[in-house]
Design an enzyme around this catalytic site. Structure first.
Site, short mmCIF file in Angstrom:
data_model
loop_
_atom_site.label_atom_id
_atom_site.label_comp_id
_atom_site.label_asym_id
_atom_site.label_seq_id
_atom_site.Cartn_x
_atom_site.Cartn_y
_atom_site.Cartn_z
N TYR A 124 67.55 -6.66 10.53
CA TYR A 124 66.75 -5.41 9.99
C TYR A 124 67.26 -4.55 9.42
CZ TYR A 124 62.85 -1.89 10.32
OH TYR A 124 62.03 -0.90 10.00
N LYS A 172 64.94 -8.69 6.77
CA LYS A 172 64.02 -7.59 6.67
C LYS A 172 64.71 -6.48 5.70
CE LYS A 172 60.43 -4.42 8.95
NZ LYS A 172 60.74 -3.44 8.08
#
Length: 305
Positions: free
Chosen positions: A143, A173
């Site tokens: 992330y 992400k």
């Protein structure tokens, strides 16, 4: 979600965490939440306990309880539940990763600790490898959100290193506005899922080959964003641009009010009718009751609801 072969794609809602009036987690609201996403917003994938879900403000016990309930309620209704396991403590992240595997999550994701940051890209890779090792049979996603973490390494460089070191690594992400870095990730590492995380720039990311997107606005604007993605895939750029501009105009309206995550949670409650409760301190919503009509009027004017 199968460990190999299947790719994450499409829209993934970064879920808010339902809370009671005194900011305790409210598991009872999750069933209604899942049904709303599926039936009204056509969302089949969720990313839980992340930034939108106030994961860093929750205890490990709370995050485990939430992961279990999201997985339970999504079963048979959704495709994939991605559980964010990032913490300031490596041991807590590994604990959450192992728990996600045991409760039936489809994938895990983590940010890197941002108070004591990794001193090099190699240190970041070592950290990610440790977290992933706690759930070796779950697809693992990094992330990347440098605006909040201050960790600014180029992700296309990171992918080259994790490819050799983390067997379960499946993608990123990517919550940053650096579309050049994002484009290099997509073009150079086709085996990974590159999921874009800046909602207001989704159309630009699609042009660079984004496989999917993770965002908070997909909770209540999922269907409209889905229409934009469909228009793009059909080659109808005029329609796709029109929808993206409407979405951007709404977000500019919200940002100009000085609002942030706490107010977005209020907007989700208003649009969906689900009582999500307040955010947990230090987040605090400045939205007043008389703002509700303004929000609805703006969304109707922009043909968003």
């Amino acid at each position: 979600m199968a460990f190999a072969g299947k790719r994450l794609k499409g829209l993934i809602a970064a879920t808010f965490t339902p809370m009671t009036s005194n900011s305790d987690i409210n598991l009872a609201a999750i069933e209604q939440y899942v049904d709303y996403l599926v039936q009204k917003q056509h969302i089949r994938n969720i990313f839980v306990n992340g930034t939108t879900g106030e994961g860093m403000s929750l205890s490990v016990h709370e995050r485990k309880s939430l992961a279990e309930e999201w997985v339970k309620q999504a079963r048979g209704k959704m495709n994939d539940v991605i559980v964010h396991v990032g913490c300031l403590s490596l041991s807590d992240s590994k604990d959450l990763a192992a728990h996600a595997a045991s409760c039936g999550a489809d994938a895990i994701s983590t940010v890197c600790p941002s108070f004591l940051k990794p001193s090099s890209l190699d240190a970041l890779v070592l950290y990610l490898k440790e977290v992933a090792s706690a759930a070796p049979n779950l697809p693992f996603y990094y992330y990347h959100i440098p605006r909040l973490t201050g960790i600014t390494y180029q992700i296309y460089e990171l992918l080259g290193k994790v490819k050799k070191n983390i067997p379960s690594f499946r993608g990123v992400k990517f919550s940053d506005v650096n579309l050049m870095d994002f484009s290099l990730c997509v073009s150079e590492y086709k085996e990974f899922d590159c999921l874009y995380g800046v909602d207001e720039q989704l159309l630009g990311a699609l042009a660079f080959g984004a496989h999917g997107a993770v965002g908070s606005t997909y909770n209540y604007l999922g269907k409209k964003n889905g229409d934009m993605m469909a228009a793009f895939e059909e080659g109808n750029l005029q329609k796709a641009r029109k929808i993206q501009c409407s979405l951007q105009e709404f977000l500019i309206f919200v940002f100009d009010m000085g609002w942030g995550l706490a107010e977005f949670k209020d907007i989700m409650s208003q649009v969906s009718g689900i009582p999500l409760g307040p955010s947990r301190l230090p987040l605090y919503s400045s939205m007043k009751f008389d703002h509700h009509d303004n929000i609805k009027t703006k969304m109707l004017k922009l043909d968003l609801i």
